[in-house]
Scaffold this motif. Structure first.
Motif, PDB file in Angstrom:
ATOM      1  N   ARG A 103     -11.905  -8.301   5.747  1.00 29.30           N
ATOM      2  CA  ARG A 103     -10.790  -8.482   6.669  1.00 29.30           C
ATOM      3  C   ARG A 103      -9.591  -9.127   5.956  1.00 29.30           C
ATOM      4  O   ARG A 103      -8.455  -8.736   6.138  1.00 29.30           O
ATOM      5  CB  ARG A 103     -11.267  -9.370   7.830  1.00 29.30           C
ATOM      6  N   LEU A 151     -19.101   5.821   4.111  1.00 33.20           N
ATOM      7  CA  LEU A 151     -18.952   4.954   5.282  1.00 33.20           C
ATOM      8  C   LEU A 151     -17.619   5.165   5.964  1.00 33.20           C
ATOM      9  O   LEU A 151     -17.157   4.310   6.712  1.00 33.20           O
ATOM     10  CB  LEU A 151     -19.050   3.490   4.858  1.00 33.20           C
ATOM     11  N   MET A 194     -17.725  11.057  16.831  1.00 33.81           N
ATOM     12  CA  MET A 194     -16.534  10.687  17.601  1.00 33.81           C
ATOM     13  C   MET A 194     -15.360  11.607  17.265  1.00 33.81           C
ATOM     14  O   MET A 194     -15.228  12.070  16.146  1.00 33.81           O
ATOM     15  CB  MET A 194     -16.158   9.234  17.318  1.00 33.81           C
ATOM     16  N   ARG A 204     -10.211   9.151  17.906  1.00 36.59           N
ATOM     17  CA  ARG A 204     -10.901   7.874  18.110  1.00 36.59           C
ATOM     18  C   ARG A 204     -11.268   7.257  16.763  1.00 36.59           C
ATOM     19  O   ARG A 204     -11.207   6.045  16.583  1.00 36.59           O
ATOM     20  CB  ARG A 204     -12.158   8.070  18.953  1.00 36.59           C
ATOM     21  N   LEU A 213     -10.131   3.603  15.061  1.00 41.82           N
ATOM     22  CA  LEU A 213     -11.304   2.756  15.264  1.00 41.82           C
ATOM     23  C   LEU A 213     -11.097   1.357  14.692  1.00 41.82           C
ATOM     24  O   LEU A 213     -10.730   1.193  13.538  1.00 41.82           O
ATOM     25  CB  LEU A 213     -12.525   3.414  14.628  1.00 41.82           C
ATOM     26  N   LEU A 251      -6.757   2.004  26.524  1.00 44.64           N
ATOM     27  CA  LEU A 251      -6.328   2.664  25.296  1.00 44.64           C
ATOM     28  C   LEU A 251      -5.071   3.472  25.567  1.00 44.64           C
ATOM     29  O   LEU A 251      -4.949   4.114  26.611  1.00 44.64           O
ATOM     30  CB  LEU A 251      -7.421   3.613  24.795  1.00 44.64           C
ATOM     31  N   ARG A 267     -11.007  -0.324  24.477  1.00 47.87           N
ATOM     32  CA  ARG A 267     -11.412  -0.552  23.096  1.00 47.87           C
ATOM     33  C   ARG A 267     -12.928  -0.741  23.029  1.00 47.87           C
ATOM     34  O   ARG A 267     -13.585  -0.242  22.124  1.00 47.87           O
ATOM     35  CB  ARG A 267     -10.731  -1.807  22.545  1.00 47.87           C
ATOM     36  N   ASN A 303     -14.716   2.474  22.788  1.00 49.31           N
ATOM     37  CA  ASN A 303     -14.633   3.022  21.437  1.00 49.31           C
ATOM     38  C   ASN A 303     -15.662   2.354  20.531  1.00 49.31           C
ATOM     39  O   ASN A 303     -16.301   2.998  19.708  1.00 49.31           O
ATOM     40  CB  ASN A 303     -13.222   2.779  20.889  1.00 49.31           C
ATOM     41  N   TRP A 304     -15.799   1.045  20.697  1.00 47.68           N
ATOM     42  CA  TRP A 304     -16.729   0.295  19.857  1.00 47.68           C
ATOM     43  C   TRP A 304     -18.174   0.651  20.180  1.00 47.68           C
ATOM     44  O   TRP A 304     -19.035   0.654  19.303  1.00 47.68           O
ATOM     45  CB  TRP A 304     -16.518  -1.213  20.045  1.00 47.68           C
ATOM     46  N   ALA A 311     -18.915   3.869  18.512  1.00 43.81           N
ATOM     47  CA  ALA A 311     -18.962   3.683  17.056  1.00 43.81           C
ATOM     48  C   ALA A 311     -20.209   2.907  16.629  1.00 43.81           C
ATOM     49  O   ALA A 311     -20.819   3.220  15.618  1.00 43.81           O
ATOM     50  CB  ALA A 311     -17.705   2.960  16.580  1.00 43.81           C
ATOM     51  N   GLY A 334     -22.300   5.200  14.136  1.00 50.68           N
ATOM     52  CA  GLY A 334     -22.192   4.879  12.713  1.00 50.68           C
ATOM     53  C   GLY A 334     -21.857   3.412  12.544  1.00 50.68           C
ATOM     54  O   GLY A 334     -20.712   3.050  12.303  1.00 50.68           O
ATOM     55  N   ASP A 374     -22.401   1.157  10.293  1.00 53.89           N
ATOM     56  CA  ASP A 374     -21.846   0.658   9.035  1.00 53.89           C
ATOM     57  C   ASP A 374     -20.382   1.044   8.877  1.00 53.89           C
ATOM     58  O   ASP A 374     -19.553   0.237   8.457  1.00 53.89           O
ATOM     59  CB  ASP A 374     -22.662   1.192   7.853  1.00 53.89           C
ATOM     60  N   ALA A 375     -20.087   2.281   9.240  1.00 52.04           N
ATOM     61  CA  ALA A 375     -18.700   2.732   9.172  1.00 52.04           C
ATOM     62  C   ALA A 375     -17.837   1.906  10.125  1.00 52.04           C
ATOM     63  O   ALA A 375     -16.715   1.527   9.803  1.00 52.04           O
ATOM     64  CB  ALA A 375     -18.606   4.211   9.523  1.00 52.04           C
ATOM     65  N   ALA A 376     -18.383   1.619  11.297  1.00 49.70           N
ATOM     66  CA  ALA A 376     -17.645   0.840  12.287  1.00 49.70           C
ATOM     67  C   ALA A 376     -17.362  -0.565  11.761  1.00 49.70           C
ATOM     68  O   ALA A 376     -16.245  -1.078  11.855  1.00 49.70           O
ATOM     69  CB  ALA A 376     -18.435   0.762  13.589  1.00 49.70           C
ATOM     70  N   VAL A 395     -14.497  -0.882   9.285  1.00 47.87           N
ATOM     71  CA  VAL A 395     -13.113  -0.875   9.769  1.00 47.87           C
ATOM     72  C   VAL A 395     -12.866  -1.993  10.770  1.00 47.87           C
ATOM     73  O   VAL A 395     -11.869  -1.978  11.498  1.00 47.87           O
ATOM     74  CB  VAL A 395     -12.708   0.478  10.388  1.00 47.87           C
ATOM     75  N   GLY A 396     -13.777  -2.953  10.834  1.00 46.26           N
ATOM     76  CA  GLY A 396     -13.501  -4.157  11.615  1.00 46.26           C
ATOM     77  C   GLY A 396     -13.992  -4.154  13.055  1.00 46.26           C
ATOM     78  O   GLY A 396     -13.573  -4.981  13.849  1.00 46.26           O
ATOM     79  N   VAL A 397     -14.887  -3.232  13.421  1.00 40.45           N
ATOM     80  CA  VAL A 397     -15.441  -3.240  14.781  1.00 40.45           C
ATOM     81  C   VAL A 397     -16.517  -4.332  14.882  1.00 40.45           C
ATOM     82  O   VAL A 397     -17.405  -4.398  14.034  1.00 40.45           O
ATOM     83  CB  VAL A 397     -16.059  -1.865  15.128  1.00 40.45           C
TER      84      VAL A 397
END
Lengths: 280, 361
Positions: free
Chosen positions: A87, A101, A107, A111, A115, A129, B227, B230-231, B234, B238, B240-242, B245-247
């Motif tokens: 972050r 990754l 999705m 989206r 994300l 949203l 939101r 969406n989380w 995600a 996925g 790890d992918a989430a 990107v900060g989810v």
């Protein structure tokens, strides 16, 4: 401001975004990375080349904030840093796109694009949203980089591997990344798809981003790179500007130079096994 | 023109004349209504619901009466209230095997707390809410902390709750059921909220139907337009992918388990206030009905795909089948067979959908 722009060999006019100087990383008593230096300028592509186990992923993890370096200095835009989390790196404008990754396959594209940083409108329980903005922006941003999506609603898994990488890169660019770290973006792709991604990497460079391209394919690296850093067993095996090195030499060094020569020697001399010689 | 664009445009020129909409992308024309419906997670369940409805309309005369309709809706709502959060959880990539007994626990806590403390039943209802949410939090927290599969974690919770339900009820009430609390303060107002009936025209309906529809609406809103939604997608599709990107994946999953607990609380209060006494051994096996409703409704067992509306259709199929068999005057033993067959069919359909969605190139 602590850092100064030292030792700029390069022609002037480019801003130095990231510099690693003699960075080392130890896992216990194992040297994962030792004395690696690297520079990333705005609008330039720095390629990091190395075989498996050369320390490429350790290097990314340090730049991306997943790991901290144990020795040496890491400067971002002239300021020395020690990143505690991905972050923090993101907030400083350093975005990393990992090979596997990057996206959530089921999705929709729009989206995925937003994300983790979804725009909202409305207040309180009606905070929602901003779907129209999300769709529109996704389409526009992809179009800007030359990918014409026929439907932003399709699951991103239906896109090709190259396009998926491109969405992840476009996302990083859109969210204000100054430095883009690409982890083996072409590793799993065919020739055509690799071309799509490399074109896109070049587009990001032209947009003024500094790019770190990690790869073990010297041909891809040479197509777009301005500067090449070779890693071998966790240490620097060379650092060249494009003007200083030809593709053949880069390939030779990358492949292990003398080791490759020896290998080809051995292969040439290998006697044909008897059962193959008779013809099947 | 990039290679990707070229690759994209080839297969879609067949039916260009179909819709001369100037504003739309010309390559979108091939997506006919049927194809767009195919992309919906609820599709399989809606087709199934229509089939089941027609089947029982023909097979059982009394199935088409209004009073039967009300009974079917009631049966659907009792499963449907729980199927909604279970579906969200499944989209988030996890299971909750403790959901069935948690309903009973929630009812037992409210009843026994009120009775033992001779308190206003509303106090018991609130205590029950807090405790049930805590159980949900426990499930989520353990999942995140131990990184064990949710199957194991919630199987553990399921068994522990089952034991606690029986043990505590025996210890406190001295039997397998709770004492009547019907004459206690606050019972009638709580009854009105959780277990009353209302009329629309000539149909006498249970209030649970309103809870059910309300929950479906809220869940759909959250899933598709916030939101958090969406989380959820995600985290299941996925994780790890989430995370990359900060989810906040951990927070999302804990929240989902607490949503299951919240709905278990609603169901539990309905149980308590409609029957006055609670049997401590109830609820076992219901967790599978919730999961079945969610899966028939289009949720993928592997997460990342599904809908709240689908879970409602799944619950409705359950309601029609369970009551339809009674109206057709068949041996109700056949019910489980139907349920199993439908689950298989739905899962096959979903697997096919996922293959389509994930196919690259």
């Amino acid at each position: 401001m602590t850092g100064t722009k030292t030792g700029t060999k390069e022609p002037t006019g480019t801003e130095e975004l990231v510099e690693l100087a003699s960075v080392s990383k130890f896992y216990g008593n194992i040297k994962a990375l030792e004395g690696v230096s690297l520079k990333v300028d705005a609008g330039r592509i720095t390629c990091v080349l190395g075989d498996n186990g050369a320390g490429k992923s350790t290097l990314i993890k340090i730049i991306a904030g997943l790991h901290q370096h144990d020795a040496g200095t890491y400067t971002i835009q002239g300021e020395e840093v020690r990143l505690g989390s991905p972050r923090e790196a993101l907030d400083l404008g350093i975005a990393t796109v990992y090979q596997d990754l990057a996206v959530v396959p089921l999705m929709p594209v729009w989206r995925n694009f937003f994300l983790g940083s979804e725009p909202t409108k409305g207040k309180g329980p009606f905070k929602r949203l901003d779907v129209s903005k999300m769709r529109r922006t996704t389409r526009e941003e992809m179009l800007r980089m030359g990918i014409d999506l026929r439907d932003v609603d399709q699951p991103i898994g239906t896109l090709s591997g190259g396009e998926r990488q491109c969405v992840a890169i476009a996302r990083a660019v859109y969210f204000g990344a100054k430095v883009l770290i690409l982890d083996e973006p072409t590793a799993a792709l065919g020739v055509k798809q690799s071309g799509v991604v490399l074109k896109y990497v070049a587009a990001a460079r032209d947009a003024g981003l500094g790019v770190v391209l990690i790869t073990h394919n010297p041909h891809h690296a040479y197509l777009v790179g301005d500067r090449f850093v070779l890693l071998k067993r966790g240490a620097m095996a060379g650092s060249h500007l494009k003007s200083e090195i030809a593709l053949e030499e880069l390939t030779r060094q990358m492949a292990g130079g003398s080791e490759l020569e020896q290998l080809s020697h051995e292969l040439e001399r290998a006697p044909v096994p008897a059962h193959l010689g008779e013809g099947a | 023109m990039s290679g990707a664009t070229a690759a994209h445009t080839q297969p879609h020129h067949k039916d260009k004349k179909e819709r001369p909409d100037a504003a739309a992308d010309e390559r979108l024309v091939h997506r006919s209504l049927a194809r767009r419906l195919m992309g919906r997670p609820e599709l399989g369940s809606v087709v199934g619901a229509v089939a089941v409805f027609v089947f029982f309309a023909v097979a059982a005369d009394s199935f088409m009466q209004l009073s039967s309709f009300s009974t079917v809706l009631y049966a659907s709502s009792t499963i449907g209230i729980m199927a909604v959060p279970v579906a969200l959880l499944m989209i988030g990539g996890e299971f909750d095997l403790s959901a069935g007994v948690m309903v009973t626990s929630s009812a037992l806590i409210a009843s026994m707390f009120s009775y033992q403390m001779t308190a206003n039943v509303w106090l018991g209802v609130l205590v029950s809410l807090v405790v049930t949410l805590a159980v949900g939090f426990f499930n989520g927290f353990m999942l995140i902390r131990t990184k064990l599969p949710s199957f194991i974690i919630t199987l553990g919770t399921f068994l522990m709750l089952t034991g606690l339900n029986l043990g505590f009820t025996q210890l406190i009430s001295g039997s397998v059921s709770t004492k009547k609390i019907g004459d206690m303060a606050g019972f009638s107002s709580a009854h009105a909220l959780f277990a009353s009936r209302f009329k629309i025209g000539d149909i006498d309906l249970q209030v649970t139907i309103l809870w059910w529809l309300g929950l479906v609406a809220v869940a759909t809103w959250v899933l598709l337009r916030t939101r958090a939604g969406n989380w959820i997608f995600a985290s299941g599709g996925g994780a790890d992918a989430a995370r990359a990107v900060g989810v906040p994946v951990a927070r999302t999953k804990i929240g989902l388990y607490m949503a299951v607990a919240f709905c278990a609380w609603i169901s539990g209060q309905h149980l308590l206030f409609s029957f006055d006494v609670v049997q401590s051994g109830e609820g076992i096996g219901n967790e599978f009905l919730y999961i079945i409703a969610a899966v028939i409704g289009g949720c993928l067992m592997t997460g990342g795909y599904g809908s709240a509306v689908g879970s409602a259709v799944g619950a409705f199929i359950f309601g029609m089948t369970s009551k339809g068999i009674v109206y057709a005057e068949w041996d109700p033993n056949w019910f489980k067979f139907f349920l199993g067959a439908m689950l298989l069919l739905a899962t096959l359909l979903n697997a096919w959908v996922r293959k389509r969605a994930e196919a690259s190139k």
